[in-house]
Design a protein around this motif. Sequence first.
Motif, mmCIF file in Angstrom:
data_model
loop_
_atom_site.group_PDB
_atom_site.id
_atom_site.type_symbol
_atom_site.label_atom_id
_atom_site.label_comp_id
_atom_site.label_asym_id
_atom_site.label_seq_id
_atom_site.Cartn_x
_atom_site.Cartn_y
_atom_site.Cartn_z
ATOM 1 N N GLN A 52 -1.022 9.065 -2.846
ATOM 2 C CA GLN A 52 0.170 8.149 -2.852
ATOM 3 C C GLN A 52 1.718 9.043 -2.774
ATOM 4 O OE1 GLN A 52 0.360 5.453 -5.939
ATOM 5 N NE2 GLN A 52 2.343 4.803 -5.687
ATOM 6 N N ILE A 53 1.366 10.120 -3.558
ATOM 7 C CA ILE A 53 2.652 10.925 -3.259
ATOM 8 C C ILE A 53 3.068 11.519 -1.680
ATOM 9 C CG2 ILE A 53 3.905 13.098 -3.964
ATOM 10 C CD1 ILE A 53 2.171 12.907 -6.325
ATOM 11 N N ALA A 54 1.922 11.411 -1.003
ATOM 12 C CA ALA A 54 2.070 12.292 0.478
ATOM 13 C C ALA A 54 2.009 11.113 1.136
ATOM 14 C CB ALA A 54 0.698 13.110 0.820
ATOM 15 N N ALA A 55 1.966 9.834 0.909
ATOM 16 C CA ALA A 55 1.897 8.847 1.721
ATOM 17 C C ALA A 55 3.018 8.659 3.028
ATOM 18 C CB ALA A 55 1.876 7.303 1.144
ATOM 19 N N VAL A 56 4.193 9.009 2.500
ATOM 20 C CA VAL A 56 5.330 9.211 3.313
ATOM 21 C C VAL A 56 5.516 10.560 4.021
ATOM 22 C CG1 VAL A 56 7.836 8.662 3.618
ATOM 23 C CG2 VAL A 56 6.494 7.177 2.156
ATOM 24 N N PHE A 88 9.590 4.788 12.771
ATOM 25 C CA PHE A 88 10.533 3.666 12.531
ATOM 26 C C PHE A 88 10.414 3.693 10.821
ATOM 27 C CE2 PHE A 88 12.279 -0.542 13.062
ATOM 28 C CZ PHE A 88 13.021 -0.457 14.302
ATOM 29 N N PRO A 89 11.578 3.170 10.274
ATOM 30 C CA PRO A 89 11.596 3.083 8.731
ATOM 31 C C PRO A 89 10.505 2.130 8.309
ATOM 32 C CG PRO A 89 13.773 2.977 9.892
ATOM 33 C CD PRO A 89 12.877 3.180 10.823
ATOM 34 N N THR A 90 10.154 1.042 8.847
ATOM 35 C CA THR A 90 9.450 0.094 8.552
ATOM 36 C C THR A 90 7.964 0.729 8.435
ATOM 37 O OG1 THR A 90 8.824 -0.901 10.725
ATOM 38 C CG2 THR A 90 10.492 -2.018 9.450
ATOM 39 N N HIS A 96 3.664 3.438 2.512
ATOM 40 C CA HIS A 96 3.830 3.652 0.909
ATOM 41 C C HIS A 96 3.049 2.445 0.191
ATOM 42 C CE1 HIS A 96 5.747 4.705 -2.998
ATOM 43 N NE2 HIS A 96 6.015 3.327 -3.227
ATOM 44 N N LYS A 97 3.435 1.226 0.572
ATOM 45 C CA LYS A 97 2.537 0.249 -0.056
ATOM 46 C C LYS A 97 1.127 0.311 0.035
ATOM 47 C CE LYS A 97 4.422 -3.926 -0.271
ATOM 48 N NZ LYS A 97 4.854 -5.275 0.026
ATOM 49 N N THR A 98 0.574 0.533 1.140
ATOM 50 C CA THR A 98 -0.879 0.809 1.459
ATOM 51 C C THR A 98 -1.365 1.914 0.578
ATOM 52 O OG1 THR A 98 -0.460 0.232 3.777
ATOM 53 C CG2 THR A 98 -2.593 1.376 3.164
ATOM 54 N N ALA A 99 -0.537 3.126 0.279
ATOM 55 C CA ALA A 99 -1.090 4.088 -0.733
ATOM 56 C C ALA A 99 -1.052 3.468 -2.271
ATOM 57 C CB ALA A 99 -0.134 5.389 -0.522
ATOM 58 N N LYS A 100 -0.212 2.731 -2.351
ATOM 59 C CA LYS A 100 0.199 2.085 -3.731
ATOM 60 C C LYS A 100 -1.127 1.171 -4.020
ATOM 61 C CE LYS A 100 2.954 -0.393 -6.998
ATOM 62 N NZ LYS A 100 4.479 -1.024 -7.246
ATOM 63 N N HIS A 243 -3.310 -3.025 8.101
ATOM 64 C CA HIS A 243 -3.151 -3.887 9.673
ATOM 65 C C HIS A 243 -1.501 -3.700 9.703
ATOM 66 C CE1 HIS A 243 -2.270 -7.518 11.800
ATOM 67 N NE2 HIS A 243 -3.264 -7.059 12.482
ATOM 68 N N ARG A 244 -0.954 -3.717 8.768
ATOM 69 C CA ARG A 244 0.573 -3.705 9.053
ATOM 70 C C ARG A 244 1.057 -2.219 9.343
ATOM 71 N NH1 ARG A 244 2.930 -7.228 3.579
ATOM 72 N NH2 ARG A 244 2.134 -9.313 4.474
ATOM 73 N N VAL A 245 0.296 -1.353 8.859
ATOM 74 C CA VAL A 245 0.606 0.034 9.013
ATOM 75 C C VAL A 245 0.138 0.334 10.583
ATOM 76 C CG1 VAL A 245 -0.121 2.464 8.912
ATOM 77 C CG2 VAL A 245 0.464 1.158 6.861
#
Length: 298
Positions: A52-56, A88-90, A96-100, A243-245
């Motif tokens: 989760q820390i490395a998700a971004v 892209f920022p989104t 991040h939400k996927t890792a969470k 899917h959103r990713v």
Amino acid sequence: MRHIFLIPMLLFTFVLQAQQVFTVSEALAHVQKNHPSIRAAMLQQAQAEALQIAAVDVPKTELSVMKGQYNSANKNDNNLTITQTLPFPTLWHTQHKTAKALTQVSEAQIKVQVNEISARLLFLIQQQLFFRSQQQLLFKQDSLFSQLVKAFEIRHLSGEGTLLEKTAILSQHHELKNMVIQNEVEINSSAHQLQVFLQTEQPVFINSPFEPLPTVEISPIDLSKNPVAVLQSRKTQVAVMEHRVSRNSMLPDLSIGYFNQTLIGYQTIDGQDQYFDSSNRFHGFTVGISVPLWFPGY
């Protein structure tokens, strides 16, 4: 006959000399701490938290140096450029939400494993306590049969009882002894099953009286508190986020850069030629965008 009956008792005494005793709560605490399935689920949770820390993920910054005759005949011109590409920022937000969500799945998996392992352990415990309680009842019945056999022997010697009656009683008594031996085998088997399940060095006996399970009234199921339902719900959330990713991965990547360079030679400024050497630096910036041209891969 009495010596035959003492055999299972001696075996049981031998087992008790090399045993490990747990209360129900101690056994539950032990299995929840040491069972491989629960430990594996905890390691998966630790892995998910680390990921989760490395998700971004920020792409590497590109540094480039150019030197030579790229601007004029002078061989000492040089250019320093720094470029940073950004998704892209989104995309960062959905990653991040996927890792969470994956971390929440691992947390729910631990609860499911704990419930399943604890339920299996309680079944084995209840099974052993039942056999031990049954053994006590069989011992009492054996004591009564022993007294009954003596009574029929006295009646037979006095001429009141028949041989058929005595034979029937002895046959039932032998059948009871076989039940005692078989039940003792079940007790020892359950102790070894608990030994394997709890991963101890000795057979495990539970220090608790046998109590029948209480009757449970059927009531509407609250899925929000059911660990399996929660796990499946969180897995669904992960699938939605993944899917959103993928969709956000199709958005353009952005890049921004800065350059600093020399222009050694004469430059015309306001109609006059002016000489610039290597100490004169010129700078600017670049902005770019990367657009995907082939979408099936996404």
